[in-house]
Design a protein around this motif. Structure first.
Motif, PDB file in Angstrom:
ATOM      1  N   GLU A 212       0.967  -1.424   0.049  1.00  0.00           N
ATOM      2  CA  GLU A 212       0.076   0.139   0.151  1.00  0.00           C
ATOM      3  C   GLU A 212       0.743   1.305  -0.221  1.00  0.00           C
ATOM      4  OE1 GLU A 212       0.174   1.480   3.551  1.00  0.00           O
ATOM      5  OE2 GLU A 212       1.890   0.074   3.183  1.00  0.00           O
TER       6      GLU A 212
ATOM      7  N   LYS B 143       4.848   1.994  -0.825  1.00  0.00           N
ATOM      8  CA  LYS B 143       5.477   2.801  -1.997  1.00  0.00           C
ATOM      9  C   LYS B 143       6.266   3.758  -1.381  1.00  0.00           C
ATOM     10  CE  LYS B 143       1.437   2.628  -4.965  1.00  0.00           C
ATOM     11  NZ  LYS B 143       0.213   3.495  -5.318  1.00  0.00           N
TER      12      LYS B 143
ATOM     13  N   SER C   4      -1.435  -9.679  -0.448  1.00  0.00           N
ATOM     14  CA  SER C   4      -2.780  -9.594  -0.053  1.00  0.00           C
ATOM     15  C   SER C   4      -3.419 -10.947  -0.726  1.00  0.00           C
ATOM     16  CB  SER C   4      -3.438  -8.441  -0.558  1.00  0.00           C
ATOM     17  OG  SER C   4      -3.337  -8.203  -2.012  1.00  0.00           O
TER      18      SER C   4
ATOM     19  N   THR D 279       5.973 -10.357  -5.657  1.00  0.00           N
ATOM     20  CA  THR D 279       4.419  -9.334  -5.558  1.00  0.00           C
ATOM     21  C   THR D 279       3.561  -9.967  -6.842  1.00  0.00           C
ATOM     22  OG1 THR D 279       5.334  -7.441  -6.526  1.00  0.00           O
ATOM     23  CG2 THR D 279       5.430  -7.657  -4.530  1.00  0.00           C
TER      24      THR D 279
ATOM     25  N   LYS E 208      -4.728 -14.098  -8.395  1.00  0.00           N
ATOM     26  CA  LYS E 208      -5.947 -13.481  -7.788  1.00  0.00           C
ATOM     27  C   LYS E 208      -7.305 -14.225  -8.845  1.00  0.00           C
ATOM     28  CE  LYS E 208      -7.898  -8.782  -7.180  1.00  0.00           C
ATOM     29  NZ  LYS E 208      -7.401  -7.272  -7.094  1.00  0.00           N
TER      30      LYS E 208
ATOM     31  N   GLU F 249      -1.325 -11.767 -11.563  1.00  0.00           N
ATOM     32  CA  GLU F 249      -1.400 -10.239 -11.698  1.00  0.00           C
ATOM     33  C   GLU F 249      -0.478  -9.829 -10.465  1.00  0.00           C
ATOM     34  OE1 GLU F 249      -5.461  -8.366 -10.319  1.00  0.00           O
ATOM     35  OE2 GLU F 249      -5.374  -9.572 -12.190  1.00  0.00           O
TER      36      GLU F 249
ATOM     37  N   ASP G  14       0.276  -7.830  -7.178  1.00  0.00           N
ATOM     38  CA  ASP G  14      -0.509  -7.277  -6.305  1.00  0.00           C
ATOM     39  C   ASP G  14      -0.970  -5.843  -6.100  1.00  0.00           C
ATOM     40  OD1 ASP G  14      -2.026  -7.788  -3.524  1.00  0.00           O
ATOM     41  OD2 ASP G  14       0.042  -7.731  -2.445  1.00  0.00           O
ATOM     42  N   SER G  15      -1.885  -5.549  -5.366  1.00  0.00           N
ATOM     43  CA  SER G  15      -2.417  -4.084  -5.442  1.00  0.00           C
ATOM     44  C   SER G  15      -1.085  -3.175  -4.961  1.00  0.00           C
ATOM     45  CB  SER G  15      -3.297  -4.062  -4.218  1.00  0.00           C
ATOM     46  OG  SER G  15      -3.929  -2.621  -4.191  1.00  0.00           O
ATOM     47  N   GLY G  16      -1.035  -2.259  -5.888  1.00  0.00           N
ATOM     48  CA  GLY G  16       0.008  -1.203  -5.515  1.00  0.00           C
ATOM     49  C   GLY G  16       1.192  -1.663  -6.183  1.00  0.00           C
ATOM     50  N   CYS G  17       1.565  -2.700  -6.772  1.00  0.00           N
ATOM     51  CA  CYS G  17       2.669  -3.297  -7.396  1.00  0.00           C
ATOM     52  C   CYS G  17       2.608  -3.232  -8.989  1.00  0.00           C
ATOM     53  CB  CYS G  17       2.930  -4.603  -6.979  1.00  0.00           C
ATOM     54  SG  CYS G  17       3.105  -4.626  -4.954  1.00  0.00           S
ATOM     55  N   HIS G  18       3.650  -3.788  -9.546  1.00  0.00           N
ATOM     56  CA  HIS G  18       3.809  -3.762 -11.063  1.00  0.00           C
ATOM     57  C   HIS G  18       4.326  -4.999 -11.441  1.00  0.00           C
ATOM     58  CE1 HIS G  18       3.411   0.759 -11.175  1.00  0.00           C
ATOM     59  NE2 HIS G  18       3.882   0.703 -10.040  1.00  0.00           N
TER      60      HIS G  18
END
Length: 561
Positions: free
Chosen positions: A232, A236, A322, A501, A505, A510, A512-516
C-alpha cells in the motif's frame, strides 16, 4: 547544542541556580545531550506498570543518531522507519518531539496515529512526560482541549501574557480517522505513526496535506514509521526512499534488534533446519529463536509469514501479499541474492543513435553485443495511466536466452519507439517484439513509419505481440518454468522483486495491489518470441541477400561494376 533554549527556561534556571553555578553547568550539559535528557528528565510507564526513566535501547539510539546527524548537517530531518512491532519508536519519537517543542519557542508539533485509541495513547505519553519532568524545565501550559498541549502563559490578564508569554509552542495529536488534517499551521515536527494502518481512503490525502504543511527549514523533523501491512502507500514511500528518489532516509529495524525479544530455552530444545539457517545468517542465539517460536505459535496463528510481517528480519520479509503468491519468495530472494552480473547504466541517445554511459541512465547493460550473435528485444508498454505500469524491455541472446540488457522508465510513445529503435540496432538488429495492447500500437507506428525498423515481429499480419486470453496463460506458464527451473541467466534484480509480488487473484496471475508486473510481461514476451526467432532471422537474412543481389544487378546494369 542543536536547539535554542527558550527565554522562559533560561530565566528560570538562572534565577533558581544563581548561587549554584555547578548545577547550572550540569543542567546545560543535560539539555545539550538528548540521551541524557531522556534518562534524567523523562519518565515512562513500562509494560510491567512501573514508572522508570526513559533509557534508550540500541535501535532507538541508531534512530536518534540519524536525527541529530541530519540536524548537524543543516538539513531538514526526513526519516521513514520500517520496523518490527513494539520496538519503542513511538516512545523515542515522542521524546524527541517533546524535547524540541517544550524547550524552544514558537514550535508546532503534529502527531497522527492510526486510530482514536492509538492517538489517545500517544497523547497520554506526552502528558506523562510533562507531568513528571522536573519543575526547572517544565514550561507554562494553559488548559488544553481534546488532545493538545499548549505551552504558554495560562493567565487571564492580557498584560501579563504580553509581558511573559511563555513558549507559544504546542503539540497536537490527532487520528488518521479524521476527515481533515493540518490545513493551516506550519508544522515543525511531524510524526506519522503506523501509516500502513491508516484508513485506506484517507491515507494518501492525509499524507499530502501533512507533508505540504511540514516546514522545509533546517532542523524541522518529519518521521514516518510503521510496521508493514501489505502493498500500500507506506510500501510505495518505503521503496521510493530506498531507491533514493525522495529525501527520506530509510531505516529498517529487525525484530532481533529488540533486547526484550527473547525467552528461556526449555529442556530438549532443538533447532529446525529453518532456525539453523536464521541463526547462521543473523547471528541469533537460542533464546531469540525460542521467542520467535513462541510468538509464531501464540501470536501469529502458527503462520511464519504472519510473523515475518509483524516481526521482519529483512525489509522484504515485512510486506506480505494480499493474495496467494505465485512463487516461493524465499526461493526468489535466494535467486536475487545470487545474481552474478552487475550491469552498467547507460542513456539511449536516439538523436545521435548512440548508447552513452550514464550513472542514472534508464538502460542497464549486462552483456555487450557480440559479432555474429543474434538477439531478441521484447517490450511491454505502459497502460497510459499516471499511476499505471512502466515501459519495460529486455534484450536476450537468441541461442542461450541469457539476459543482456534491461530498459525501464516512462516515456511518450514516440520517444519510447525511438529508444527501442536505437537499442535494437545496437544489438545487431535484434528481432524487436512490442506488445501491441494498450499504447503499443502507437509505439509500433513510430518504429514502422518513422524509424523504419527493419526487423519487427509480426503475428497474423499484425505488427507486435498480442497478450490475450489465449497467449497470457502460456506466457505465465513458461515464465514460471523459466524462473523455477533457472533455465536462463537472469541478471535483473527488479525482475525478481516483481516475482515476489505476483499473486494468484481468482485464478489469474497479476501484480498485487500497488505493485507492478511490467518487467514480468516484457521478459515473458521475450521468452515467447525467442522460441520462433530462428525463422525470423533466416527470413531477414534472405531479405538482406535479395536486396544485395538486386543492388548488384542494378549496379551492373548501369555500369557501376
Amino acid at each position: 547544542m542543536v536547539i535554542t533554549l527558550a527565554k522562559e527556561h533560561r530565566k528560570r534556571a538562572k534565577r533558581r541556580l544563581r548561587d549554584r553555578p555547578e548545577k547550572l553547568d550540569e543542567l546545560k550539559g543535560i539539555l545539550a545531550d538528548f540521551e541524557q535528557f531522556c534518562w534524567r528528565m523523562l519518565k515512562i510507564k513500562t509494560k510491567s506498570g512501573r514508572i522508570m526513566p526513559l533509557t534508550l535501547n540500541d535501535a532507538q539510539r541508531t534512530f536518534v543518531r540519524e536525527v541529530f546527524r541530519q540536524i548537524e548537517a543543516g538539513k531538514p530531518v526526513r526519516i521513514i522507519i520500517l520496523k518490527a512491532r513494539q520496538m519503542g519508536f513511538s516512545t523515542v519519537t515522542e521524546a524527541l518531539i517533546y524535547y524540541f517543542t517544550s524547550l524552544q519557542e514558537a514550535k508546532n508539533a503534529f502527531i497522527v496515529a492510526q486510530s482514536s485509541d492509538a492517538s489517545s495513547n500517544l497523547y497520554d505519553m506526552f502528558q506523562f512526560y510533562y507531568e513528571k519532568v522536573p519543575a526547572i524545565i517544565k514550561p507554562m501550559s494553559r488548559k488544553n482541549n481534546a488532545k493538545k498541549l499548549t505551552f504558554e502563559n495560562p493567565t487571564i490578564r492580557t498584560a501579563d501574557r504580553r509581558k511573559n508569554p511563555g513558549l507559544k509552542s504546542k503539540i497536537t495529536v490527532q487520528t488518521a480517522e479524521s476527515r481533515v488534517l493540518a490545513r493551516s499551521d506550519t508544522i515543525h515536527y511531524l510524526h506519522a505513526s503506523e501509516v500502513a494502518f491508516w484508513p485506506a481512503k484517507k491515507k494518501k490525502k492525509h499524507l499530502l496535506s501533512l507533508l505540504a504543511a511540514l516546514s522545509k527549514e533546517p532542523g524541522s523533523l518529519g518521521v514516518i514509521e510503521s510496521t508493514a501491512n501489505g502493498m500500500e502507500e507506506f510500501k510505495k514511500m518505503w521503496d521510493t526512499a530506498v531507491k533514493g528518489e525522495s529525501d527520506f532516509t530509510p531505516l529498517f529495524f529487525a525484530w532481533f534488534e529488540m533486547p526484550d525479544y527473547r525467552k528461556p530455552v526449555p529442556r530438549g530444545f532443538e533447532l529446525t533446519e529453518e532456525e539453523r539457517e536464521l541463526k547462521a545468517k543473523y547471528g541469533l542465539d537460542d533464546e531469540q529463536l525460542q521467542w520467535r517460536r513462541y510468538t509464531i505459535r501464540n501470536d501469529c496463528g502458527g503462520d511464519p509469514r504472519q510473523f515475518d510481517q509483524e516481526y521482519p528480519s529483512e525489509p522484504d520479509d515485512a510486506f506480505l501479499l494480499s493474495g496467494e503468491g505465485i512463487f516461493d519468495n524465499k526461493f526468489i530472494k535466494s535467486l536475487r541474492d545470487a545474481i552474478s552480473a552487475i550491469g552498467s547504466r547507460h542513456e539511449i541517445d536516439f538523436v545521435k543513435n548512440k548508447i552513452i554511459p550514464a550513472p542514472s541512465g534508464e538502460l542497464v547493460m549486462y552483456r555487450q553485443p557480440e559479432q555474429g550473435k543474434r538477439y531478441v528485444l521484447a517490450a511491454d508498454t505502459a497502460k497510459g495511466k499516471e499511476d499505471g505500469d512502466y515501459d519495460a524491455a529486455y534484450v536476450i541472446e537468441e541461442r542461450t536466452g541469457e539476459m543482456c540488457a534491461a530498459l525501464h522508465g516512462k516515456w511518450d510513445t514516440d520517444l519510447y519507439g525511438k529508444k527501442l529503435n536505437t537499442l535494437g540496432l545496437y544489438y545487431n538488429t535484434a528481432l524487436l517484439a512490442v506488445e501491441n495492447n494498450n499504447t503499443g500500437e502507437s509505439v509500433l507506428n513510430t518504429l514502422f513509419n518513422t524509424c523504419h525498423y527493419p526487423l519487427l515481429f509480426m503475428h497474423k499480419k499484425s505488427f507486435g505481440w498480442n497478450t490475450n486470453q489465449a497467449t497470457r496463460p502460456v506466457m505465465i506458464s513458461d515464465f514460471k518454468e523459466a524462473i523455477r527451473d533457472q533455465l536462463y541467466d537472469i541478471y535483473c534484480p527488479e525482475l525478481y522483486s516483481e516475482c515476489m509480488t505476483l499473486i494468484d487473484k481468482n485464478g489469474r496471475a497479476e501484480a498485487d495491489s500497488g505493485c507492478h508486473d511490467d518487467r514480468i510481461f516484457a521478459y515473458s514476451i521475450a521468452l515467447q518470441v525467442r522460441q520462433v526467432a530462428g525463422k525470423w532471422f533466416e527470413w531477414f537474412k534472405k531479405k538482406q541477400q535479395q536486396r544485395a543481389e538486386s543492388r548488384d544487378d542494378y549496379n551492373e546494369e548501369v555500369g557501376w561494376i
